[in-house]
Structure formats: structure tokens, C-alpha cells
Design an enzyme around this catalytic site. Structure first.
Site, short mmCIF file in Angstrom:
data_model
loop_
_atom_site.label_atom_id
_atom_site.label_comp_id
_atom_site.label_asym_id
_atom_site.label_seq_id
_atom_site.Cartn_x
_atom_site.Cartn_y
_atom_site.Cartn_z
N HIS A 1 -22.81 -70.56 46.66
CA HIS A 1 -23.73 -70.15 45.60
C HIS A 1 -23.96 -71.27 44.60
O HIS A 1 -24.94 -71.23 43.85
CB HIS A 1 -23.24 -68.85 44.95
CG HIS A 1 -23.53 -67.67 45.80
ND1 HIS A 1 -23.99 -66.47 45.31
CD2 HIS A 1 -23.46 -67.50 47.15
CE1 HIS A 1 -24.17 -65.62 46.30
NE2 HIS A 1 -23.85 -66.22 47.44
N SER B 1 -28.06 -71.99 50.12
CA SER B 1 -28.11 -72.08 51.58
C SER B 1 -28.97 -73.25 52.02
O SER B 1 -29.99 -73.55 51.41
CB SER B 1 -28.71 -70.81 52.16
OG SER B 1 -27.85 -69.73 51.95
N LYS C 1 -31.50 -57.52 56.32
CA LYS C 1 -31.41 -58.30 57.56
C LYS C 1 -29.96 -58.41 58.02
O LYS C 1 -29.67 -58.31 59.22
CB LYS C 1 -32.01 -59.69 57.32
CG LYS C 1 -32.26 -60.45 58.61
CD LYS C 1 -32.98 -61.76 58.36
CE LYS C 1 -33.12 -62.54 59.66
NZ LYS C 1 -33.65 -63.88 59.46
N ASP C 2 -29.04 -58.58 57.06
CA ASP C 2 -27.62 -58.64 57.43
C ASP C 2 -27.15 -57.31 57.99
O ASP C 2 -26.39 -57.26 58.96
CB ASP C 2 -26.77 -59.04 56.22
CG ASP C 2 -26.82 -60.54 55.96
OD1 ASP C 2 -27.32 -61.27 56.84
OD2 ASP C 2 -26.37 -60.98 54.88
N GLU D 1 -5.23 -67.38 74.69
CA GLU D 1 -6.44 -66.59 74.50
C GLU D 1 -7.67 -67.46 74.70
O GLU D 1 -7.61 -68.67 74.48
CB GLU D 1 -6.44 -66.03 73.07
CG GLU D 1 -5.39 -64.97 72.86
CD GLU D 1 -5.77 -63.68 73.55
OE1 GLU D 1 -5.47 -63.57 74.76
OE2 GLU D 1 -6.35 -62.81 72.91
#
Ligand code: HEM
Lengths: 280, 402
Positions: B208, B212, B235-236, B279
């Protein structure tokens, strides 16, 4: 139309899963495992009660002589469809009562003496081997038939195994004909009485064929107990024992996923509405 | 009523102001594509892991004699216990899926470049913590793979000169992996996710501060941004729906897909499994470790260093890339290198999955594939530096604004 593509992809995953999970990661060498059909595989597959009850009978009457299923109590067999009376009867064939776990009467020391190894607990066996149910079915059906054993004896009669006989034995034992010495060695061990199994890695192990005779178990429901039938039923029961909550899991899963699909479609619609305000 | 309470609180702690400026009006590029969903997806999986993990911990017993049975007790007797465990085990897999995509997104669009270096570094730290957490979590069910995986990986520390041997004994709390190891791994597995939460907080704080990046990789003017809410909240959420559907397909219909059958056999220190595999999310790094086998005595140490370097190199990535353009959209050579790198990671994973002495494609020992793929892995970083520092790559023209 991204949404359609996503739904299509999700559906494909849903549809393909039952197949992809069934594909065994057969380890190198060794013959391919038998690919049985298991009604309880796939998102909608559930256990067949009759098969479970037959399988429970095989496991209690045969396998329990040597193996335990420590995570299962006789009482739990009510979940597969037995009545309390039947549970009591089954428990008493194993010399137990219904509050007991499915523990073998053979203790660890006795087992070590007879077999040199303690037979592994079977409660998780269908989840604990590559190949899962098909591997277990392979183990139960992968022993030599009497006529195959006779053929091995015949090949060893004159104490030498000719190249032609090696070819024949390779077919019989599902082994690689390019290693004749190994085949000769295996034939000798079979003749000396070691337990040969096509599907066990390394072929020899301490378990004598547990299901060796047609009709070895007299099913209460009248089904004929062929070796294939008994093996399939026993493995079905062991798959239940490995995860008695499977039915709950799948029925919850179908509801959860339907709910999520509806929710996601709605979220997508809202997203389109909101983003329509933005001009790119 | 609510308003006046909020006013009272806001005078003392400006909650409304922070939410408004950081989550509602927070200006976000309007051109973010779906690859930008994976940060919030990783956060969602982190929360799934925390919640399912805490409930698991209420029924789990970190004792070498009890742990395996405790997990089966959770699976069979605890109400919805199977759901907790399958969510948690599948959650680890989906965490790494989200994080790997998130990292590759950053690499492709140049999100690690100035001024986002600190943001990127915190991300790499989170990735390290995540690997440690997942590694120790995998030990807790105390199956054969738990035990032998832990033995193989902790043993690597013995390659460290001088102190290595003592260090391993100290970490184990004994002369082999055993009850004390399980106990401390449980304590750390409980702790580390909360450290991750803290690191995620700083990660978002750093985000922040610098805002972005975006697919064009350019600095945006205010007119090209939109408020976070409602555009990116919805959207998320939509992305979470899709991701959860996939996640639930595995949880409910193929929960053992990512688990090794051997881990349903209780740990047995006397019996080594035929084939020890970590894994899936560790496989590429495991392959790098094993592909250094040609240096005799030094192989192990160099292998460990190479494995560590494979991740640590991400720290210097912001300084390796010298191109004036961030986004690979406008960088013809870099973008090709990138896709080779992605394919190479899958090749490394496949090499790591196979036994070290496997032979592939007829007669090719797989270690050769592993060595080549390791070379390609590190070459990516070298070539990225090389083609940008010597201006070999000519970026396409970049738009000034959207
Ligand atoms: C960063 C997030 C986390 C990751 C990536 C993670 C990963 C894992 C993994 C891979 C396993 C082994 C799963 C299996 O094979 O059964 C595991 C087990 C476990 N985890 Fe976590 N975990 C996380 C957070 C947590 C938290 C926050 C707690 C509790 C406070 C927790 C408690 C447990 C317990 C009790 C087990 C053993 C039970 C089991 O094996 O299912 N985990 N974890």
C-alpha cells in the site's frame, strides 16, 4: 464467455477425476495390476451393502486369523448393514464380543515364529499401497494356480531349466524372459515352497495364499464364493474400513460444490455488472 | 447509535479512516488481469490453514507413540474430523499452487523492480517460512514418509562444515529423528503460521506504500486507477469462488491425490521405504539438490547450497534485471526465457519425483536431465541479467498511460 470456459474446465476435472485417481502408478517392472471396477470410486460412487457384508465375512473368517484391523470395532459393522444379531454372530466366529476391535487371535510373537514377520494391520491397507484397491486385489489373486505350480515342478524335474522352459515360465510367472537366471532362481524357490505372488514387489513374501480354494467361504447370502468374488468383496470391505466416513464425505461434497457453483455464478454476474461501468 | 460509537472510537483510533483509505478508496490499477487474484487467494488459503489447523491441534497428540493413531482418531471419530484433516492437507497443496503462481506473476510483469524491492523481499521471506511450515507439518502425522522425509532433509544440515554434525543432533534432540523431533516440530508448526500472518501484514503495508504494479508494468496516472471497492472486492470474491470449487473437488473427491500411500504406514525407524519422495511442492528443489552428485565428498554441501541458492536468488532478482521496461509483455527475449524457465521447473519436478537412479527415454540416466535442468534454472537468472545489462534485448515501445 470466460465463465463458460471455467465451468467447462471444472466439469472436466470433476468427470476426469474418477479415472485419473484410478490410474495406478505402477512401479517399474512387474506386471500391470488388474484393473477392477470399484463401484465406490468416483464422486457419486457409494459402497454396495451386500458386497460389504460378504467382504466382512471373508475378512473376519479368513484374514483375522493372522491380521488385525485395529481401528474397527465389531459394533461398527452395523454401519455396513449388519443387524446386532449378525454382529454378535460374526464376533463370536472370531471368539470376540461386539465391543471388541477386530484384533487377530494370533499375537505378535506367535506370528513372528510362524512367518518371521508380524502381518501388517489391514485397517488402512487400501490407502497404504500404490495401486490401492487394485493392488490388494492383485495380491489376493496373484498366487500361482495348482496347475501353474505343477508346470514349475515339471520344468525343474530334470534339475535343469531349458531355454524353452524359461520362456514358458516367463509367461506363467509374468516375468521378463530376458533374465533367465532370475527365472530359474524363482522356479527353485517356488518348488521349495516359498510364496510366489505376481504382484508383490520382489515376488516372494511371507503370506501363504489366504484365498486358495473355490468356495472357501460359504456366503450367508448364497453368493458363490469364487476366489475372484471373495477377493473383490474382501477388498471392498477393506476400502470401507480404511475410511468409514467416505459416504459422508461424498454426500457433503456434492452439496458443497453445488452451493459453491451457484454462489460463484452469482458472484460472476455481479462482477460483470460492476465492471460494466469501467470503459477500457 | 452505531455512528456515535464509531465517532467515539475514530477519535481515538481512526479505524474508519484506515478502512476507507486502504480498502475502499485505495486506488488500484484498472487493468489488472486475473493473475492478480492469487495474492488474495493465498491469503484465503492461509486463513483456511489457520482455522483447520487450530481445530486439528485440539485433537492431535505430538507424541511418537500416539501421533499416527491421533490422526486416524481425527479421521474416524472426531465429528467432521476427516474434513478438517483433508482441508488442511489439501490446503497445503493449494497454498503452494497460489503462491507459485503469485511469484511467477511477479517475475513476468516485473513486480519486483523498483520501487517494490522490499515488498518482493518480504514475499520471498514468506515463501521460506511457508516451506518450513509445510515441511514440519508433514512430519506430524508420523507416517513412513513423514519420518523418512524428515530424516533425509534434516540430515542435509550435516553437510555444513565443522558444526554440521552437532547441529543435526541439536535439531533432532537426539541421535536420530524421534519423539523430541516430533514435539518441537509441532511447536514450530503451530508458531510459524502466526509469523507468516505478521509477515503478510508487512507485505500488504509495503504494497500500500508503493501500490500495485500492473500488466503494462508502467507507473499509472490517477485517471487510470479505480477504487479497490467495489471493483476488486468483487473480482477477488469471484476468484475465491472458482478457486474454492477446485479446492473442494480435491477435498471431497480426491483427498489422497497429493498424499503418498506410504504415509498411511506408521513411522518405522527400522524400515526405510523403497523410494523417499518429498511433497510435490519441494520436488524442483529436491531435484537440484540431487543433481549435484559429481563433486565427490563436496557433492552434498554444494547440493545444499545450490538448493538454497535456487530460492535465495529471488532476493537479488530485482537487481539482476536491468531493463528499462518492467513488463515482459514488451520484452521479446525475456518473455521467451521466462516460459523456458517455467517448463524447466516442471522438468525439475518430474526429475525430483523419480528415483535418483532412474533411467529415462531408453538409456538416459535421469541425473543428466536433472543436471541440465538445474543449469537451465540458474541460466535464466544469468541470462536475464546478461541481456539487460548489455542491452541485447530491445524492448518494444511501451505506452505512456492506459
Ligand atoms: C502456513 C500454514 C500451514 C501449512 C502450509 C500447513 C501444512 C501442514 C501439512 C502439509 C500437514 C500434514 C498434512 C497431512 O499429511 O496430514 C499439516 C499437519 C498439521 N498441521 Fe498444519 N499447516 C499450516 C498451518 C497450521 C496451523 C496454524 C496449525 C495449528 C495452529 C496447524 C496444525 C497442524 C496439525 C495439528 C497437523 C497434524 C494433523 C494432520 O496431519 O492432519 N497447521 N500441516
Amino acid at each position: 464467455m470466460k465463465l463458460l470456459r471455467i465451468i467447462q474446465a471444472a466439469l472436466c476435472v470433476l468427470l476426469l477425476l474418477p479415472f485419473s485417481v484410478g490410474v495406478s502408478l505402477a512401479s517399474s517392472g512387474g506386471p500391470a495390476l488388474p484393473q477392477q471396477s470399484w463401484g465406490f470410486h468416483g464422486p457419486f460412487g457409494q459402497f454396495d451393502t451386500a458386497a460389504l457384508k460378504r467382504g466382512a465375512q471373508v475378512v473376519v473368517e479368513v484374514c483375522l486369523a493372522c491380521h488385525s484391523l485395529k481401528y474397527i470395532k465389531f459394533d461398527q459393522l452395523k454401519q455396513v448393514g449388519f443387524t446386532e444379531m449378525e454382529v454378535n454372530a460374526l464376533a463370536s466366529t472370531a471368539g470376540k464380543n461386539r465391543k471388541d476391535a477386530l484384533l487377530s487371535a494370533m499375537d505378535a510373537d506367535a506370528a513372528k515364529e510362524s512367518f518371521g514377520i508380524v502381518p501388517p494391520d489391514l485397517s488402512l491397507m487400501t490407502k497404504a499401497r500404490k495401486g490401492y484397491e487394485n493392488y490388494l486385489y492383485g495380491i489376493l489373486t496373484g498366487y500361482l494356480k495348482d496347475e501353474d505350480k505343477a508346470a514349475v515342478d515339471r520344468a525343474l524335474e530334470d534339475d535343469t531349466v531349458s531355454d524353452a522352459e524359461v520362456k514358458e515360465l516367463a509367461m506363467l510367472l509374468s516375468m521378463d524372459p530376458h533374465h533367465p537366471d532370475k527365472i530359474r532362481e524363482v522356479a527353485r524357490r517356488i518348488k521349495s515352497g516359498d510364496n510366489f505372488n505376481k504382484f508383490f514387489p520382489g515376488n516372494f513374501f511371507a503370506m501363504p495364499a489366504p484365498l486358495a480354494a473355490d468356495g472357501q467361504v460359504t456366503y450367508r447370502d448364497g453368493t458363490h464364493g469364487s476366489i475372484a468374488q471373495m477377493s473383490h468383496d474382501a477388498v471392498t470391505f477393506l476400502a470401507w474400513a480404511a475410511e468409514p466416513t467416505m459416504a459422508d464425505r461424498k454426500s457433503a461434497g456434492i452439496k458443497v460444490i453445488l452451493y459453491l457453483i451457484v454462489l460463484t455464478v452469482m458472484l460472476y454476474a455481479v462482477k460483470r455488472r460492476i465492471w460494466a461501468r469501467i470503459h477500457h | 447509535m452505531f455512528k456515535s460509537i464509531m465517532a467515539w472510537v475514530d477519535e481515538r483510533l481512526p479505524i474508519t479512516e484506515v478502512i476507507k483509505s486502504q480498502a475502499i478508496e485505495y486506488p488500484t490499477p484498472k487493468n489488472l488481469n486475473y493473475w492478480w487474484n492469487f495474492g488474495s487467494l493465498a491469503l484465503m488459503v492461509l486463513i483456511i490453514q489457520l482455522v483447520s489447523g487450530i481445530f486439528l491441534a485440539m485433537h492431535y497428540k505430538p507424541d511418537a507413540k500416539l501421533a499416527f493413531d491421533a490422526v486416524e482418531h481425527i479421521m474416524r471419530d472426531v465429528n467432521w474430523g476427516w474434513l478438517l484433516r483433508y482441508m488442511h492437507a489439501t490446503g497445503a497443496t493449494f497454498f503452494f499452487i497460489a503462491v507459485y503462481i503469485h511469484i511467477l506473476r511477479g517475475m513476468y510483469y516485473g513486480s519486483h523492480r523498483s520501487p517494490r524491492e522490499i515488498l518482493w523481499w518480504i514475499g520471498v521471506i514468506i515463501f521460506f517460512l511457508l516451506m518450513a511450515t509445510a515441511f514440519m507439518g508433514y512430519v506430524l502425522p508420523w507416517g513412513q514418509m513423514s519420518f523418512w522425509g524428515a530424516a533425509v532433509i534434516t540430515n542435509l544440515m550435516s553437510a555444513i562444515p565443522v558444526i554440521g554434525e552437532d547441529l543435526v543432533v541439536w535439531v533432532w534432540g537426539g541421535f536420530s529423528v524421534g519423539d523430541p523431533t516430533l514435539n518441537r516440530f509441532f511447536a514450530l508448526h503451530f508458531l510459524l503460521p502466526f509469523v507468516v500472518i505478521g509477515a503478510v501484514g508487512v507485505h500488504v503495508w509495503a504494497l500500500h506504500a508503493v501500490h500495485s504494479n500492473n500488466p503494462e508494468g508502467i507507473d499509472l496516472e490517477h485517471k487510470d486507477t479505480i477504487p479497490f471497492h467495489p471493483y476488486y472486492t468483487i473480482k477477488d470474491l469471484y476468484g475465491m469462488g472458482v478457486f474454492l470449487i477446485l479446492f473442494c473437488v480435491f477435498v471431497f473427491f480426491a483427498p489422497n491425490f497429493f498424499l503418498e500411500p506410504d504415509n498411511y504406514i506408521q513411522a518405522d525407524p527400522m524400515k526405510t521405504p523403497a523410494h523417499i519422495v518429498p511433497e510435490w511442492y519441494f520436488l524442483p528443489f529436491y531435484a537440484i539438490l540431487r543433481s549435484i552428485d559429481f563433486l565427490g565428498q563436496m557433492s552434498k554441501l554444494v547440493g545444499v547450497i545450490a538448493m538454497g541458492a535456487a530460492i535465495a536468488i529471488l532476493f537479488v532478482l530485482p537487481f539482476l534485471d536491468r531493463s528499462p521496461v518492467r513488463s515482459f509483455r514488451y520484452r521479446p527475449i525475456s518473455s521467451k526465457l521466462f516460459w523456458i524457465f517455467v517448463v524447466d521447473c516442471f522438468v525439475l519436478g518430474w526429475v525430483g519425483y523419480n528415483p535418483a537412479d532412474a533411467v529415462v527415454l531408453g538409456s538416459l540416466p535421469i541425473v543428466y536431465v536433472g543436471r541440465a535442468a538445474t543449469a537451465v534454472y540458474f541460466s535464466y537468472f544469468f541470462l536475464l541479467w546478461f541481456i539487460t545489462v548489455f542491452k541485447i534485448e530491445r524492448p518494444l515501445p511501451v505506452p505512456k498511460s492506459l
